[in-house]
Structures are given as C-alpha cells and as structure tokens.
Design a protein around this motif. Sequence first.
Motif, PDB file in Angstrom:
ATOM      1  N   PHE A   1       4.238  -3.233  -5.208  1.00 57.53           N
ATOM      2  CA  PHE A   1       4.249  -2.287  -4.085  1.00 57.53           C
ATOM      3  C   PHE A   1       2.943  -2.392  -3.293  1.00 57.53           C
ATOM      4  O   PHE A   1       2.959  -2.472  -2.058  1.00 57.53           O
ATOM      5  N   ALA A   2       1.821  -2.402  -4.013  1.00 54.61           N
ATOM      6  CA  ALA A   2       0.524  -2.463  -3.322  1.00 54.61           C
ATOM      7  C   ALA A   2       0.369  -3.770  -2.554  1.00 54.61           C
ATOM      8  O   ALA A   2      -0.083  -3.774  -1.404  1.00 54.61           O
TER       9      ALA A   2
ATOM     10  N   TRP B   1      -5.516  -4.047  -9.063  1.00 63.18           N
ATOM     11  CA  TRP B   1      -5.104  -3.797  -7.679  1.00 63.18           C
ATOM     12  C   TRP B   1      -6.219  -4.208  -6.718  1.00 63.18           C
ATOM     13  O   TRP B   1      -5.973  -4.817  -5.676  1.00 63.18           O
TER      14      TRP B   1
ATOM     15  N   LEU C   1       9.847  -0.307   2.508  1.00 61.86           N
ATOM     16  CA  LEU C   1       9.003  -0.458   1.315  1.00 61.86           C
ATOM     17  C   LEU C   1       8.886   0.872   0.562  1.00 61.86           C
ATOM     18  O   LEU C   1       9.038   0.933  -0.672  1.00 61.86           O
TER      19      LEU C   1
ATOM     20  N   LEU D   1      -1.049   2.701   4.951  1.00 60.03           N
ATOM     21  CA  LEU D   1       0.329   2.580   5.435  1.00 60.03           C
ATOM     22  C   LEU D   1       0.539   3.412   6.706  1.00 60.03           C
ATOM     23  O   LEU D   1      -0.057   4.473   6.855  1.00 60.03           O
TER      24      LEU D   1
ATOM     25  N   LEU E   1      -4.216   2.274   1.080  1.00 58.54           N
ATOM     26  CA  LEU E   1      -3.363   1.155   1.469  1.00 58.54           C
ATOM     27  C   LEU E   1      -3.200   1.126   2.989  1.00 58.54           C
ATOM     28  O   LEU E   1      -2.809   0.112   3.561  1.00 58.54           O
TER      29      LEU E   1
ATOM     30  N   ARG F   1       2.700  -5.724  -1.351  1.00 58.18           N
ATOM     31  CA  ARG F   1       3.581  -5.744  -0.175  1.00 58.18           C
ATOM     32  C   ARG F   1       3.030  -4.831   0.918  1.00 58.18           C
ATOM     33  O   ARG F   1       3.084  -5.155   2.098  1.00 58.18           O
ATOM     34  N   ALA F   2       2.499  -3.658   0.518  1.00 55.16           N
ATOM     35  CA  ALA F   2       1.936  -2.732   1.501  1.00 55.16           C
ATOM     36  C   ALA F   2       0.770  -3.368   2.236  1.00 55.16           C
ATOM     37  O   ALA F   2       0.572  -3.125   3.424  1.00 55.16           O
ATOM     38  N   LEU F   3      -0.006  -4.170   1.515  1.00 56.16           N
ATOM     39  CA  LEU F   3      -1.195  -4.793   2.099  1.00 56.16           C
ATOM     40  C   LEU F   3      -0.906  -6.174   2.672  1.00 56.16           C
ATOM     41  O   LEU F   3      -1.816  -6.859   3.141  1.00 56.16           O
TER      42      LEU F   3
ATOM     43  N   ARG G   1       9.268  -1.846   8.377  1.00 56.23           N
ATOM     44  CA  ARG G   1       8.911  -2.540   7.133  1.00 56.23           C
ATOM     45  C   ARG G   1       8.310  -1.552   6.132  1.00 56.23           C
ATOM     46  O   ARG G   1       8.672  -1.533   4.949  1.00 56.23           O
TER      47      ARG G   1
END
Lengths: 215, 219
Positions: free
Chosen positions: A102-103, A146, B7, B89, B87, A105-107, B3
């Motif tokens: 998840f991390a 991470w 996610l 987001l 992050l 993909r987020a980054l 996206r």
Amino acid sequence: MTTTVLSLRNAVVMRNDFPLLSGVDLDVHEGELVVFTGANGAGKTSLLRLLGGLLPLTSGTGRVGNVALDDEHRRAIRRNVGWLGHEGSFYQDLSVMENLTFAARALERPLVAIAPALVRVGLQDRMDTPTKALSAGQRRRLGLAWLLVRRPSIWLLDEPYASLDDAGRAFLDELIGDVGRAGATVLLSAHDPLRSPELTPTTYRLAGGRIVERT
Amino acid sequence: MIRTALLVARKDLLIEARSRVLLWQVLPFGLLSLLLCGLALGPAQAGKSSAAPGLFYLVMLFVTLLMINRSQGVEHAAGTRESVAVLGLDPAGVFLGKTLALTVELWLTGAVIVGGAVLTLHTAFAGTVAALPSIAVALGAMAAAGTMYGALTAGIDGPATLLPVLTLPAFAPLLVAGERSFSSALHGGALWEWWVIMLVALVGYLAIGVLLYGVLEDS
C-alpha cells in the motif's frame, strides 16, 4: 558549504492554549544527524511533528527543504519526509507485505523495492504476518522497512530506540549511519544521548518546549 | 485522484476482508436489530410489511454509524495517522476511496438486511427487488456524508457519540426519501420526487467531500 535543509525561527506551537513549543530556533544541514533529548513532555515529539508538517505552526517561521512551514504548504512538506512514530505504524489488520505494498503504491515506488527492504530489517520471514501479531520491536522494524522503500531525503524518527533490544539498537545505529552516508538528513528523538561511537550527532536538549542546550 | 481513490478503497476492503468485523459483528447486529423490531410489532403480518421500509432504514442507520466509526478508526489507530499522513495522498482521492469502500460494505450489509426483511417482515419479494436501486443510491449518499463527518469527528474526544448527533441532520432527508421510495415500490405511489432528493444529496455530499476532506482531516 552544506545546504540548510530545515530551519525554524522562534517557532511556537500551541494546542488548546498550551504551548507545545515555545520559541524554537533551529538550523539543520543536509546529511546531518540531529538528536533531540529531554524529559517526557519537553517537546521532542512536537518538534518532529512540526518538521513533518503534522502540526501547524502557531507563530514564527520555518522551512523544510524549499517549502515554507505554513498551513498552505503542510501537505507538500509531508511528501518530502519519512516518519517513524513511537507508537508503531500502519494498518494492524493487514500483513507486513500488504502494508508495504500500500505504501509503495501510494508513493509510486516500485514494488521490487519491498523485498530488499524486508531483508535489510530482518522481516523477510514475516511477510504474511498480520501487523497486529508483530512485537513492538518488529513493528518498529516494519516502519524502518517502509522508510527504506520510500528513501526520503529527511528522516524523522520519534523514539526509534524504544522497544528495541541490543541487537535492534545496533542494527538501527548501523542503518542511521548508512542513511547519513547516503546523504539523507536524520532527526530523531531519544531520552538519552546515542551510545554508538560511530555516530556523531548534533544533540539538542529540550525543556519546556525550548532548546536549552546544544552539544 | 482516481488512482488514490482506488488504492484507498482496495485497502479498506482488504482490511474488512482480513478483520471480518463486518461479517461477525456488524451483520449479526443488523439482523438481530431487525428481528427484534419485527418481534416488537407483534404477529400481524400486514403491520410488519407496512413498517418494513422504515425498520430497514432504521437498522441501516445503526449499521452505517458503526461502519463509519470502524472506517475512520483504522485510520486513527495509534501511529497509523502520522504514517499515512506523510504518504501525502490526495485528500479528495482518500475521501472518494473511503466512500467507495463504505458504499460497497453498506450494499453488502443492505442486501443481507433486505433479505432478512423479506423473511421476517414478509415484504413482497417483487416490490423489494424494485426498491433496490433506490436503496443503493440512498446508502451511497449516506456513505459519502458519513465519511465526511467521520473524518471531522475522528480527531475529537468521544467520536462514537458525537458522530450520530452530527450525521442525523445529513441523513434525515435520505432516510425519509429512502423509506418513501421503498414504500412506493412495495405498495405503489410516486417515486421520482424521492429519487431527486436522494440524487441531489448524493452529488452534493460527494462534491462537498471532495472539496473539504483535506481540511476536515487536518482539523
């Protein structure tokens, strides 16, 4: 001449009329290792949270990289820093691998960066373990994995040595040394000065939300 | 934004699949609430059938509040909030993703509760099936409003008790319109005015959430 990557001038952070930080001046240079020490409630975590864009600046000025530390730009700052909190991190019901995926993909980081990071922190055999089943020390290692996947230029580590055994402390010392040699700036909070002779940090002691000593 | 939404939605649904809170806690609670409401109405079949739409939305209100708290609770567990915040987001994407995941969870729960209404409250099967599109829209709008208010209350003391107080005014038009359209599907009557209310609420809550979610998170 080294570049200043973090700066604060008379930084004050208030919460519910209580000063978490009451006038901090600070300059941190690229590649520098900085340690904030002090008793509980001295302002160590608040200072790191401010520098990570997680707390708003009530008065004073500051910059993180080229970004002003104000309300308008706090989200932009968050994308430039890596954070390891002292309470653990990530989603407890997801596995180690699912959290890191998840991390990543987020980054927008490649997923192939995950496996080497897990090997580096010694969690390669815990990939499918739910995070809630990890020990406190293993959760700390997951947070470090991470950061390794992320590779930020500024690392903010809140009490990273808490819950770590001697082997964990030695591993963290080595990792911080490697990160610094790679050019990243590392700021961490700790109750006591660092033990490792390999690390030569600038240490600031905080009390009452202020820096009272620099060594 | 899309996206990030996909996610976040995938992550939230994966958390539910792993924790099974929806399956083992929320669904039994919803079904038991429906059963108890049915028992309170007595043995008369006609009375139960006419009360079914209202009871369905009452149970879904309880379920939605539980699931909003759950949805925001996983984000605000110790340490998680900061780790995810850095992050960086897109907050609009996070809002849409959490709304999408909550909508899917509410649809699944609603399908089971509707099935329970057919079995225990004796609602007509054909009329109940005809009401499903309006139920889907109403639950989607409740998910959007709930995600917004959930983010607002998550950082405040006592979020579980504050949330119902704040969300009820936002849910009220949806509960009324949803109940009326369900009743109309079962017993006949005008539908379009209730659909307009639900669609306007859905679009409005989605638009407000996209614009304000970042501010609500930081507040």
